[in-house]
Write a protein that holds these residues in place. Structure first.
Motif, PDB file in Angstrom:
ATOM      1  N   THR A 103      56.253 -11.064  68.008  1.00  0.00           N
ATOM      2  CA  THR A 103      56.989  -9.919  67.459  1.00  0.00           C
ATOM      3  C   THR A 103      56.264  -8.615  67.761  1.00  0.00           C
ATOM      4  O   THR A 103      56.885  -7.620  68.158  1.00  0.00           O
ATOM      5  N   ALA A 104      54.939  -8.620  67.582  1.00  0.00           N
ATOM      6  CA  ALA A 104      54.151  -7.433  67.912  1.00  0.00           C
ATOM      7  C   ALA A 104      54.264  -7.101  69.396  1.00  0.00           C
ATOM      8  O   ALA A 104      54.394  -5.927  69.781  1.00  0.00           O
ATOM      9  N   LEU A 105      54.243  -8.145  70.223  1.00  0.00           N
ATOM     10  CA  LEU A 105      54.377  -7.937  71.665  1.00  0.00           C
ATOM     11  C   LEU A 105      55.743  -7.361  72.006  1.00  0.00           C
ATOM     12  O   LEU A 105      55.854  -6.489  72.880  1.00  0.00           O
ATOM     13  N   GLU A 106      56.783  -7.816  71.321  1.00  0.00           N
ATOM     14  CA  GLU A 106      58.134  -7.328  71.596  1.00  0.00           C
ATOM     15  C   GLU A 106      58.296  -5.860  71.211  1.00  0.00           C
ATOM     16  O   GLU A 106      59.056  -5.128  71.846  1.00  0.00           O
ATOM     17  N   PHE A 107      57.607  -5.416  70.173  1.00  0.00           N
ATOM     18  CA  PHE A 107      57.627  -3.981  69.841  1.00  0.00           C
ATOM     19  C   PHE A 107      56.991  -3.178  70.973  1.00  0.00           C
ATOM     20  O   PHE A 107      57.468  -2.094  71.322  1.00  0.00           O
ATOM     21  N   LEU A 108      55.911  -3.708  71.529  1.00  0.00           N
ATOM     22  CA  LEU A 108      55.273  -3.056  72.670  1.00  0.00           C
ATOM     23  C   LEU A 108      56.205  -3.040  73.873  1.00  0.00           C
ATOM     24  O   LEU A 108      56.333  -2.025  74.557  1.00  0.00           O
ATOM     25  N   VAL A 109      56.866  -4.167  74.125  1.00  0.00           N
ATOM     26  CA  VAL A 109      57.795  -4.265  75.248  1.00  0.00           C
ATOM     27  C   VAL A 109      58.969  -3.302  75.054  1.00  0.00           C
ATOM     28  O   VAL A 109      59.449  -2.692  76.017  1.00  0.00           O
ATOM     29  N   ALA A 110      59.439  -3.148  73.819  1.00  0.00           N
ATOM     30  CA  ALA A 110      60.555  -2.243  73.532  1.00  0.00           C
ATOM     31  C   ALA A 110      60.227  -0.820  73.976  1.00  0.00           C
ATOM     32  O   ALA A 110      61.057  -0.132  74.588  1.00  0.00           O
ATOM     33  N   ALA A 111      59.009  -0.371  73.653  1.00  0.00           N
ATOM     34  CA  ALA A 111      58.589   0.971  74.060  1.00  0.00           C
ATOM     35  C   ALA A 111      58.276   1.029  75.553  1.00  0.00           C
ATOM     36  O   ALA A 111      58.632   1.990  76.241  1.00  0.00           O
ATOM     37  N   LEU A 112      57.608  -0.008  76.055  1.00  0.00           N
ATOM     38  CA  LEU A 112      57.205  -0.023  77.458  1.00  0.00           C
ATOM     39  C   LEU A 112      58.410  -0.033  78.389  1.00  0.00           C
ATOM     40  O   LEU A 112      58.422   0.679  79.411  1.00  0.00           O
ATOM     41  N   GLN A 113      59.440  -0.800  78.060  1.00  0.00           N
ATOM     42  CA  GLN A 113      60.616  -0.871  78.919  1.00  0.00           C
ATOM     43  C   GLN A 113      61.391   0.450  78.936  1.00  0.00           C
ATOM     44  O   GLN A 113      61.974   0.823  79.950  1.00  0.00           O
ATOM     45  N   ALA A 114      61.395   1.153  77.808  1.00  0.00           N
ATOM     46  CA  ALA A 114      62.019   2.482  77.788  1.00  0.00           C
ATOM     47  C   ALA A 114      61.254   3.439  78.691  1.00  0.00           C
ATOM     48  O   ALA A 114      61.847   4.238  79.424  1.00  0.00           O
ATOM     49  N   TYR A 115      59.926   3.343  78.654  1.00  0.00           N
ATOM     50  CA  TYR A 115      59.089   4.180  79.516  1.00  0.00           C
ATOM     51  C   TYR A 115      59.281   3.837  80.991  1.00  0.00           C
ATOM     52  O   TYR A 115      59.386   4.731  81.838  1.00  0.00           O
ATOM     53  N   VAL A 116      59.332   2.546  81.305  1.00  0.00           N
ATOM     54  CA  VAL A 116      59.539   2.113  82.693  1.00  0.00           C
ATOM     55  C   VAL A 116      60.888   2.593  83.205  1.00  0.00           C
ATOM     56  O   VAL A 116      61.003   3.070  84.350  1.00  0.00           O
ATOM     57  N   PHE A 117      61.911   2.483  82.374  1.00  0.00           N
ATOM     58  CA  PHE A 117      63.248   2.935  82.782  1.00  0.00           C
ATOM     59  C   PHE A 117      63.236   4.432  83.077  1.00  0.00           C
ATOM     60  O   PHE A 117      63.802   4.882  84.082  1.00  0.00           O
ATOM     61  N   ALA A 118      62.588   5.209  82.217  1.00  0.00           N
ATOM     62  CA  ALA A 118      62.521   6.660  82.420  1.00  0.00           C
ATOM     63  C   ALA A 118      61.688   6.998  83.660  1.00  0.00           C
ATOM     64  O   ALA A 118      62.041   7.907  84.421  1.00  0.00           O
ATOM     65  N   THR A 119      60.591   6.285  83.863  1.00  0.00           N
ATOM     66  CA  THR A 119      59.723   6.546  85.020  1.00  0.00           C
ATOM     67  C   THR A 119      60.441   6.252  86.329  1.00  0.00           C
ATOM     68  O   THR A 119      60.395   7.056  87.278  1.00  0.00           O
ATOM     69  N   LEU A 120      61.108   5.116  86.416  1.00  0.00           N
ATOM     70  CA  LEU A 120      61.844   4.771  87.637  1.00  0.00           C
ATOM     71  C   LEU A 120      63.001   5.732  87.864  1.00  0.00           C
ATOM     72  O   LEU A 120      63.318   6.068  89.011  1.00  0.00           O
ATOM     73  N   THR A 121      63.620   6.182  86.783  1.00  0.00           N
ATOM     74  CA  THR A 121      64.681   7.190  86.917  1.00  0.00           C
ATOM     75  C   THR A 121      64.130   8.457  87.550  1.00  0.00           C
ATOM     76  O   THR A 121      64.750   9.039  88.454  1.00  0.00           O
ATOM     77  N   ALA A 122      62.960   8.896  87.091  1.00  0.00           N
ATOM     78  CA  ALA A 122      62.334  10.086  87.654  1.00  0.00           C
ATOM     79  C   ALA A 122      61.986   9.893  89.126  1.00  0.00           C
ATOM     80  O   ALA A 122      62.168  10.800  89.949  1.00  0.00           O
ATOM     81  N   ILE A 123      61.492   8.714  89.473  1.00  0.00           N
ATOM     82  CA  ILE A 123      61.147   8.426  90.871  1.00  0.00           C
ATOM     83  C   ILE A 123      62.395   8.452  91.750  1.00  0.00           C
ATOM     84  O   ILE A 123      62.387   8.993  92.866  1.00  0.00           O
ATOM     85  N   TYR A 124      63.485   7.878  91.267  1.00  0.00           N
ATOM     86  CA  TYR A 124      64.723   7.867  92.043  1.00  0.00           C
ATOM     87  C   TYR A 124      65.295   9.283  92.176  1.00  0.00           C
ATOM     88  O   TYR A 124      65.846   9.641  93.221  1.00  0.00           O
ATOM     89  N   LEU A 125      65.163  10.088  91.127  1.00  0.00           N
ATOM     90  CA  LEU A 125      65.655  11.465  91.193  1.00  0.00           C
ATOM     91  C   LEU A 125      64.863  12.297  92.198  1.00  0.00           C
ATOM     92  O   LEU A 125      65.387  13.272  92.738  1.00  0.00           O
ATOM     93  N   ASN A 126      63.635  11.900  92.436  1.00  0.00           N
ATOM     94  CA  ASN A 126      62.829  12.608  93.438  1.00  0.00           C
ATOM     95  C   ASN A 126      63.468  12.499  94.822  1.00  0.00           C
ATOM     96  O   ASN A 126      63.343  13.412  95.633  1.00  0.00           O
ATOM     97  N   ASP A 127      64.150  11.398  95.100  1.00  0.00           N
ATOM     98  CA  ASP A 127      64.840  11.235  96.382  1.00  0.00           C
ATOM     99  C   ASP A 127      65.998  12.213  96.505  1.00  0.00           C
ATOM    100  O   ASP A 127      66.335  12.640  97.621  1.00  0.00           O
ATOM    101  N   ALA A 128      66.624  12.558  95.389  1.00  0.00           N
ATOM    102  CA  ALA A 128      67.708  13.541  95.423  1.00  0.00           C
ATOM    103  C   ALA A 128      67.165  14.943  95.674  1.00  0.00           C
ATOM    104  O   ALA A 128      67.816  15.769  96.308  1.00  0.00           O
ATOM    105  N   LEU A 129      65.963  15.187  95.180  1.00  0.00           N
ATOM    106  CA  LEU A 129      65.351  16.517  95.372  1.00  0.00           C
ATOM    107  C   LEU A 129      64.672  16.643  96.719  1.00  0.00           C
ATOM    108  O   LEU A 129      64.724  17.689  97.351  1.00  0.00           O
ATOM    109  N   HIS A 130      64.030  15.564  97.153  1.00  0.00           N
ATOM    110  CA  HIS A 130      63.262  15.596  98.401  1.00  0.00           C
ATOM    111  C   HIS A 130      63.623  14.391  99.266  1.00  0.00           C
ATOM    112  O   HIS A 130      62.818  13.435  99.350  1.00  0.00           O
TER     113      HIS A 130
END
Length: 251
Positions: free
Chosen positions: A221-248
Motif C-alpha cells: 500500500t505504501a509502495l502504491e502511494f509512491l507509484v501514484a505520485a511517480l506515475q503522475a510525474y512520469v506522465f507529465a515529464t513525458l508530455t513535456a518531452i513530447y511537446l519539445n518536438d512541437a517546439l523544436h
C-alpha cells in the motif's frame, strides 16, 4: 465453504445514471465519470483556495500549490526551454488530474479511474494531438523533419524514416499503457494480499508466517502511494518531452 477472490471485479464500470441508448449501446454516467468530475472539483478547489489570499507569507495550501506548480514548471523548462511556458497550463493540469485520480484510487472501496486503458489512452491521445497540431501550425511542413534524422546517408532514410514514424505513433500507446498497467497491477496485488489476510483471520490460523501477508499488504500500500505520485510525474515529464518536438522539430 471455500471463498473465492475476483481481483478484477473492482475495475467493473457501473452505470449510475442512464443517458439513453444509441442502437443497442447504452449511454450512462458511470462511477468513472463521477470520479473524474470529482478530481476536477478538487483541483479547482485547491487552486481557488491557494490563490485566494496571495499573501507574502504563504499558508499551507498556498505553499502546497506553489510547490506543485514550481516542480512542474522546472520539469517543463528542462525539457522544452523558455518556449515551453505556453504549455504550462496543459502539463500542470494533466499532472494534477492524474495525481488526484491515482490518489482517489487508493481510498478503500473507491474506483481507480486510471486502471482503464480508454481513460489513459484518451489523455495520451490529447497530448499527441497537441504536439502534431501545434507543430504543424508553427513550423508547417518543416515539422515533419522530425521523422528525418539529420546527417544520415540518403539510402538509409528509406529504413530510418518508417522507424521514426512508427516510434512517433507508438508514443500514445506507451504513454497510456505505462500508467494503466502500473495502476492495474498494483490494485490487483493489493486485493490479493488483503484477501490472504482476511482468510487467515477467518480461519483462525496462526503461525510464525501468519503476519507476513499483513506486512506485505501494508508495504504494498505504501509502495502504491509512491507509484501514484511517480506515475503522475512520469506522465507529465513525458508530455513535456513530447511537446519539445512541437517546439523544436528535427534531430
Amino acid at each position: 465453504m471455500a471463498v473465492t477472490i475476483d481481483p478484477i471485479h473492482q475495475f467493473e464500470l457501473k452505470p449510475l445514471v442512464s443517458l439513453g441508448h444509441i442502437g443497442h449501446q447504452q449511454l450512462a454516467f458511470t462511477q468513472s465519470a463521477l470520479y473524474m468530475f470529482a478530481a476536477v472539483g478538487v483541483i479547482a478547489l485547491i487552486t481557488v483556495v491557494a490563490t485566494a489570499s496571495r499573501s507574502v507569507v504563504p499558508g499551507r495550501m498556498q505553499s502546497l500549490a506553489e510547490i506543485f506548480y514550481e516542480f512542474i514548471a522546472d520539469t517543463l523548462h528542462q525539457a522544452t526551454g523558455d518556449g515551453g511556458k505556453r504549455f504550462m497550463p496543459l502539463v500542470f493540469s494533466l499532472f494534477m488530474f492524474v495525481l488526484i485520480l491515482n490518489l482517489f484510487g487508493m481510498i478503500p472501496y473507491a474506483f481507480a479511474v486510471t486502471s482503464h486503458l480508454i481513460i489513459t489512452f484518451g489523455l495520451a491521445a490529447l497530448v499527441i494531438s497537441v504536439v502534431v497540431i501545434y507543430g504543424v501550425m508553427k513550423h508547417g511542413t518543416h515539422f515533419f523533419g522530425l521523422f528525418v534524422p539529420s546527417g544520415v546517408p540518403k539510402p538509409l532514410l528509406a529504413i530510418l524514416v518508417p522507424i521514426e514514424i512508427i516510434s512517433f505513433i507508438s508514443r500514445p500507446i506507451s504513454l497510456s499503457v505505462r500508467l494503466f498497467a502500473n495502476v492495474l497491477a498494483g490494485h490487483i496485488a493489493m486485493k490479493i494480499f488483503a484477501f490472504f489476510v482476511v482468510q487467515l483471520l477467518l480461519a483462525g490460523a496462526w503461525s510464525v508466517l501468519s503476519p507476513l501477508p499483513l506486512f506485505l499488504t501494508i508495504a504494498l500500500t505504501a509502495l502504491e502511494f509512491l507509484v501514484a505520485a511517480l506515475q503522475a510525474y512520469v506522465f507529465a515529464t513525458l508530455t513535456a518531452i513530447y511537446l519539445n518536438d512541437a517546439l523544436h522539430p528535427g534531430h
